[in-house]
Structures are given as C-alpha cells and as structure tokens.
Design a protein around this motif. Structure first.
Motif, PDB file in Angstrom:
ATOM      1  N   UNK A  52      -9.729   4.507   0.887  1.00 38.63           N
ATOM      2  CA  UNK A  52      -9.142   5.627   0.142  1.00 38.63           C
ATOM      3  C   UNK A  52      -8.017   6.259   0.948  1.00 38.63           C
ATOM      4  N   UNK A  53      -8.242   6.485   2.242  1.00 39.62           N
ATOM      5  CA  UNK A  53      -7.217   7.095   3.086  1.00 39.62           C
ATOM      6  C   UNK A  53      -5.952   6.239   3.145  1.00 39.62           C
ATOM      7  N   UNK A  54      -6.142   4.922   3.154  1.00 40.07           N
ATOM      8  CA  UNK A  54      -5.001   4.005   3.242  1.00 40.07           C
ATOM      9  C   UNK A  54      -4.213   3.929   1.940  1.00 40.07           C
ATOM     10  N   UNK A  59      -2.468   4.783  -5.068  1.00 42.54           N
ATOM     11  CA  UNK A  59      -3.380   4.380  -6.132  1.00 42.54           C
ATOM     12  C   UNK A  59      -4.335   5.501  -6.515  1.00 42.54           C
ATOM     13  N   UNK A  60      -4.775   5.433  -7.763  1.00 42.18           N
ATOM     14  CA  UNK A  60      -5.854   6.299  -8.219  1.00 42.18           C
ATOM     15  C   UNK A  60      -7.148   5.493  -8.115  1.00 42.18           C
ATOM     16  N   UNK A 208      -6.468  -5.510   5.620  1.00 43.24           N
ATOM     17  CA  UNK A 208      -7.380  -5.279   4.496  1.00 43.24           C
ATOM     18  C   UNK A 208      -6.647  -4.564   3.362  1.00 43.24           C
ATOM     19  N   UNK A 209      -5.881  -3.554   3.686  1.00 39.52           N
ATOM     20  CA  UNK A 209      -5.115  -2.821   2.675  1.00 39.52           C
ATOM     21  C   UNK A 209      -4.147  -3.754   1.948  1.00 39.52           C
ATOM     22  N   UNK A 210      -3.433  -4.581   2.693  1.00 41.62           N
ATOM     23  CA  UNK A 210      -2.447  -5.469   2.076  1.00 41.62           C
ATOM     24  C   UNK A 210      -3.106  -6.497   1.159  1.00 41.62           C
ATOM     25  N   UNK A 211      -4.286  -6.986   1.549  1.00 37.13           N
ATOM     26  CA  UNK A 211      -5.011  -7.930   0.692  1.00 37.13           C
ATOM     27  C   UNK A 211      -5.382  -7.275  -0.630  1.00 37.13           C
TER      28      UNK A 211
END
Length: 219
Positions: A52-54, A59-60, A208-211
């Motif tokens: 969520x922080x990332x 994004x919602x 992880x965020x980019x995936x």
C-alpha cells in the motif's frame, strides 16, 4: 466411501463456480485481485502495508482480511492508512472460500478500487485447495520459518504465481540455506516469480512493486 468422495467433489465444484463469478465481477470492474497466502508470523500484513505504501499514490487499493477469530486487528491496520478493508471471521475454519470473498466484495466500494488484496488465513495447507476468484496467488515465506517449508508443504507452492521471501534483513543471523530453499521451490514451480525482500529495510520491495504494476497493465 464413494458417497463421501462425491460430497467433497461437489463442495469444491460449487466453490470453484462461485470463484469464477467473483473473478468475473473483478474483471467487470477492472480490478486485479491477488490472494496472499502464508503461515502465521511470516509478515503477510506487513507485506500488504508495504505494498500500500509503495502504490497508494498511483492506485486505489482494497483489502479483504481473513481470520479464524472475531477480531479486526489486521483490517484496522489497513483502514488506519486510508484504504477500505473488510474483516472476515471464518468461524475457526483454516481458510477463506469463494462464498466469504463474495460477501466481502459486496461490502467494498468496487468502483473505487483497482487492486484487491485478499489476506488468507495463516497456514500452509488448507488455503491451497480453495479458489477465491482472484487472478494471482502469492505466498509470503520468511527467513525465520526455515528453509525446509517447500519440502514439507509442497502443495501451497505448486499453484502460486509469485513467492515473497520476507525478513531478508535477518538472513545473517539465522541458519537459513537460501540455495536449498530456492532448489525446493524450483522443483515444485520452476516458473514462479521470486522476490526476496525486507519490509523493515525496504530491500527488494521495488521489484515486487514493478511486478504488480506490470500485472495491472496486462489485466
């Protein structure tokens, strides 16, 4: 004996049918759903909060939390950072099912959500058998759990799309053979995406965020 097997098959078939309806609803709303599985203490909620922080500026996000007891501890953590969450009490059952997720979906503002994160009940056995209607299954393992979990609980690792190894900051202090762990995973699921990370230090979280963002673009 045949009757008992038939009953089990009917239950799983009914669950799978409703899971397909859940996914159709997510598709209709343009929502990517991920099912997060792990043993207790691996850091599932920490990974979700880190995610969520990332992504909260882009994004919602909505969250469905599953627990065996009537507590709102994890859901409260999600709402405290400004995201909608629904807590599901399984009544002692060791997994979420498609019915419970369907009920949770109807309590969320789906028109205002792009990413749905389902935190399943913490164990490495029961959740592997029940489809929920999400698009991807993610396991969160952790260094303190030990490097033998893929060998002892193979079913949970076979059907997943991504594996997070959390608490990498503890690797220097714990007897954890990373190569042994990865060999066990590769034997079960050679194409799984692997993300070693630490929610405490932020190590590995960018990958992880980019995936996740790539999955959202393809959904």
């Amino acid at each position: 004996m045949k009757q008992r097997v038939s009953i089990v098959e009917n239950i799983l078939t009914a669950n799978d049918d409703l899971a397909a309806q859940n996914q159709a609803l997510l598709d209709e709303k343009g929502i990517l759903g991920i099912n997060v599985l792990a043993s207790p203490g691996s850091g599932k909620t920490s990974v979700i909060l880190q995610t969520i922080a990332l992504l909260q500026d882009r994004l919602k996000i909505g969250v469905i939390e599953g627990d065996t007891a009537a507590v709102t501890i994890d859901a409260d953590k999600i709402t405290a950072v400004g995201m909608p969450a629904v807590q599901i009490n399984t009544g002692g059952n060791c997994h979420l099912d498609a019915v419970q997720v369907a009920n949770g979906l109807h309590q969320l503002p789906l028109d205002k959500i792009e990413l749905l994160i389902v935190e399943n009940v913490g164990n490495l056995i029961c959740p592997a058998s029940f489809k929920l209607g999400t698009h991807f299954n993610i396991v969160v393992a952790s260094v303190p759990e030990g490097d033998d979990k893929p060998y002892k609980y193979p079913n949970i690792y076979r059907g997943i799309d991504a594996l997070i190894l959390n608490k990498m900051d503890l690797l220097p202090y714990i007897d954890f053979d990373l190569d042994y762990f990865k060999a066990g995973i590769k034997a079960l699921n050679p194409d799984v995406q692997f993300f070693p990370l630490s929610c405490k230090t932020g190590e590995g979280t960018e990958a992880w965020k980019n995936w996740l963002l790539t999955r959202l673009q393809k959904n």
